[in-house]
Scaffold this motif. Structure first.
Motif, PDB file in Angstrom:
ATOM      1  N   ALA A   1      17.034  88.757  52.202  1.00 24.93           N
ATOM      2  CA  ALA A   1      18.349  89.001  52.814  1.00 24.93           C
ATOM      3  C   ALA A   1      19.416  89.182  51.745  1.00 24.93           C
ATOM      4  CB  ALA A   1      18.729  87.844  53.733  1.00 24.93           C
TER       5      ALA A   1
ATOM      6  N   ASN B   1      18.209  82.225  56.821  1.00 24.69           N
ATOM      7  CA  ASN B   1      18.575  82.869  55.553  1.00 24.69           C
ATOM      8  C   ASN B   1      18.980  81.758  54.587  1.00 24.69           C
ATOM      9  OD1 ASN B   1      18.017  85.264  56.713  1.00 24.69           O
ATOM     10  ND2 ASN B   1      20.127  86.030  56.777  1.00 24.69           N
TER      11      ASN B   1
ATOM     12  N   GLN C   1      14.922  83.486  62.101  1.00 29.45           N
ATOM     13  CA  GLN C   1      14.914  83.435  60.638  1.00 29.45           C
ATOM     14  C   GLN C   1      16.036  82.551  60.087  1.00 29.45           C
ATOM     15  OE1 GLN C   1      14.324  87.283  58.718  1.00 29.45           O
ATOM     16  NE2 GLN C   1      16.295  87.055  57.715  1.00 29.45           N
TER      17      GLN C   1
ATOM     18  N   ARG D   1      18.395  84.553  50.753  1.00 29.20           N
ATOM     19  CA  ARG D   1      19.551  85.443  50.542  1.00 29.20           C
ATOM     20  C   ARG D   1      19.774  85.555  49.052  1.00 29.20           C
ATOM     21  NH1 ARG D   1      25.797  84.819  52.635  1.00 29.20           N
ATOM     22  NH2 ARG D   1      26.696  86.337  51.204  1.00 29.20           N
TER      23      ARG D   1
ATOM     24  N   GLU E   1      19.830  79.742  51.118  1.00 30.00           N
ATOM     25  CA  GLU E   1      20.721  80.092  50.009  1.00 30.00           C
ATOM     26  C   GLU E   1      20.517  79.238  48.754  1.00 30.00           C
ATOM     27  OE1 GLU E   1      24.363  81.674  50.533  1.00 30.00           O
ATOM     28  OE2 GLU E   1      24.214  82.103  52.675  1.00 30.00           O
TER      29      GLU E   1
ATOM     30  N   ASP F   1      16.960  91.966  55.514  1.00 27.66           N
ATOM     31  CA  ASP F   1      18.231  91.752  56.218  1.00 27.66           C
ATOM     32  C   ASP F   1      19.332  92.264  55.294  1.00 27.66           C
ATOM     33  OD1 ASP F   1      20.614  90.693  57.180  1.00 27.66           O
ATOM     34  OD2 ASP F   1      19.720  88.797  57.801  1.00 27.66           O
TER      35      ASP F   1
ATOM     36  N   ASP G   1      23.889  86.498  64.420  1.00 30.73           N
ATOM     37  CA  ASP G   1      23.889  85.872  63.107  1.00 30.73           C
ATOM     38  C   ASP G   1      24.850  84.701  63.207  1.00 30.73           C
ATOM     39  OD1 ASP G   1      23.933  85.402  60.253  1.00 30.73           O
ATOM     40  OD2 ASP G   1      25.817  86.505  60.201  1.00 30.73           O
TER      41      ASP G   1
ATOM     42  N   ALA H   1      13.997  83.842  55.004  1.00 31.55           N
ATOM     43  CA  ALA H   1      14.387  84.914  54.082  1.00 31.55           C
ATOM     44  C   ALA H   1      15.273  84.256  53.042  1.00 31.55           C
ATOM     45  CB  ALA H   1      15.156  86.006  54.816  1.00 31.55           C
TER      46      ALA H   1
ATOM     47  N   SER I   1      22.586  81.904  58.935  1.00 32.79           N
ATOM     48  CA  SER I   1      23.073  82.095  57.567  1.00 32.79           C
ATOM     49  C   SER I   1      23.948  80.913  57.157  1.00 32.79           C
ATOM     50  CB  SER I   1      23.926  83.360  57.477  1.00 32.79           C
ATOM     51  OG  SER I   1      23.211  84.499  57.896  1.00 32.79           O
TER      52      SER I   1
END
Ligand code: LLP
Length: 423
Positions: free
Chosen positions: A197, A123, A121, A149, A125, A235, A79, A147, A102
């Motif tokens: 996520a 993530n 992936q 979050r 935001e 996630d 990550d 994904a 992320s």
């Protein structure tokens, strides 16, 4: 569980005595146990046996190449939260297909780099990030796996500075906007919305708030699938707490796994986890030498050669780290309350206040325990102190996985302006 213990009166990392490492390499230095890293990984992996799982190790906890490579060899992913962490993960042998990206502030250059590596992936935001990512992917002729979050508005306890799940925090998309944003992601040409996520904070000692968050995530995944999306992964982030003090008893990884399995139920997805501290925290110690014992106004200051630049957690969060003398105290040694401080010119450069410690004198070695996560990765060169060295131990073998820079190396990137002549 970790592999640091006294043998014949000396603290060892696996089969390597810490005083020997200090003699050879100097102090301060971080020492990591390969067996502990592997054990922590296995505890988590085994607890989820039968569940399709990717353990994407949170590189921010400890980004040392040797550490990431150790985990990559076990099958871990990564990550990452920056282009630099992405490059580290790749350099340490993590395939792009096992990397999750992320963070609230991904730049276009970082997104392009991640797309180039075909990461597993993103993530995402925020809405503008969805739009930026779609454009970048389209320009490259690919579709980015996404994904969102979500921010479940759950207070996870833990220290205020490391809690992330409530509405006032910058992290994640608002819970009530999530479905609309998935709809948008479904329309944007460069995106493949395939995951949900969440990450609600770090050092979360009880699993109840996590259960609440994961339950929301799973219900969102089900509802999206009912609307025609194909959510193939969830996630659950990181956040599992570790014991720092001898009587700390955070909920166990096994209890966490039981809960997560229960919450997932029959949802047909791959599970992604992003543990950092749980893997590295108790796999590392910081060894340091006592420089002076200074008595003043009825207080005793034990001045060690590690500073807040090497281990900032006590200064930043008031965090507790157990401090063990590397040479075991004699039986019946009388404890005395001391302040353990570093050499930095800041009052917060203090590792412990009024801590009952066995007698310590100049030249003695101490070990700051549970320092493997957010220790070296938050270290700086403040006060022009060379970045702390790092050693990885396997059995009785010691590998220097980061050497201290020389002073020349430390100033090599700098120069005086050409209007000044250096004498
Ligand atoms: N995933 C995301 C999106 C994160 O932000 C974090 C940590 C993790 C995973 C890993 O969390 P862990 O499993 O390590 O709890 N410097 C602080 C901790 C900051 C945590 C930041 N995010 C400390 O020293 O306590």
């Amino acid at each position: 569980m970790h592999h640091f213990a006294y043998r014949n009166g000396t603290l060892f990392c696996e089969n390597a005595p810490l005083d020997g490492i200090a003699r050879e390499l100097g102090t301060p230095a971080y020492v990591y146990s390969d067996a502990t890293i592997r054990r922590h990984y296995a505890v988590l992996a085994d607890a989820f046996e039968g569940v399709p799982l990717l353990i994407a190790y949170a590189v921010k906890a400890n980004g040392n190449l040797g550490v990431i490579a150790t985990l990559a060899a076990l099958g871990a992913g990564a990550d990452v939260v920056s282009g630099g962490e992405l490059e580290r993960a790749i350099a340490a042998g993590v395939p792009g297909g096992r990397i999750v990206f992320s963070g609230v502030g991904k730049t276009r250059a970082e997104i392009d780099l991640a797309l180039k590596h075909r990461i597993k992936q993103f993530n995402v935001e925020s809405r503008p990030e969805l739009e930026r990512l779609s454009q970048a992917a389209q320009a490259m002729g690919v579709r980015a796996p996404v994904a969102l979050r979500v921010n479940p508005h759950i207070e996870a306890g833990g220290h205020a500075h490391i809690s992330t799940g409530s509405a006032e925090h910058k992290f994640g998309v608002a819970w009530h906007e999530a479905e609309d944003l998935y709809a948008l992601a479904g329309r944007l040409p460069g995106l493949d919305p395939c995951g949900v996520a969440v990450h609600i904070g770090s050092q979360i000692t009880r699993i109840a708030p996590m259960r609440e968050a994961f339950t929301k995530v799973v219900s969102l995944a089900r509802s999206l699938n009912a609307k025609g999306f194909s959510i193939t992964r969830v996630d659950f982030g990181g956040g599992l707490a570790i014991p720092y003090a001898p009587d700390d008893e955070p909920d166990s990884p096994a209890a966490y796994a039981r809960m997560a399995r229960e919450v997932l139920g029959d949802l047909d997805v791959e599970l992604i986890l992003e543990p950092g501290r749980m893997i590295m925290g108790n796999a590392g110690v910081l060894i340091s030498r006592v420089e002076y014992v200074k008595e003043r106004d009825g207080r005793t200051f034990v001045v060690v050669d590690a500073g807040m630049n090497d281990l900032i957690r006590p200064a930043l969060y008031g965090a507790y780290h157990e401090i063990l003398p590397v040479r075991a105290p004699e039986k019946g040694a009388v404890l005395k309350a001391v302040d353990v401080v570093g050499p930095i010119c800041e009052s917060t450069d203090r590792f412990a206040k009024n801590r009952p410690m066995p007698p310590l004198k100049e030249g003695d070695l101490v070990a700051f325990m549970s320092a493997g996560a957010y220790g070296a990765s938050l270290a700086s060169q403040y006060n022009a102190r060379p970045t702390v060295a790092e050693v990885l131990v396997r059995g009785d073998a010691c590998a220097v996985v980061r050497r201290r820079p020389t002073f020349d190396e430390m100033i090599a990137l700098e120069s005086a302006p050409d209007w000044i002549e250096l004498g």
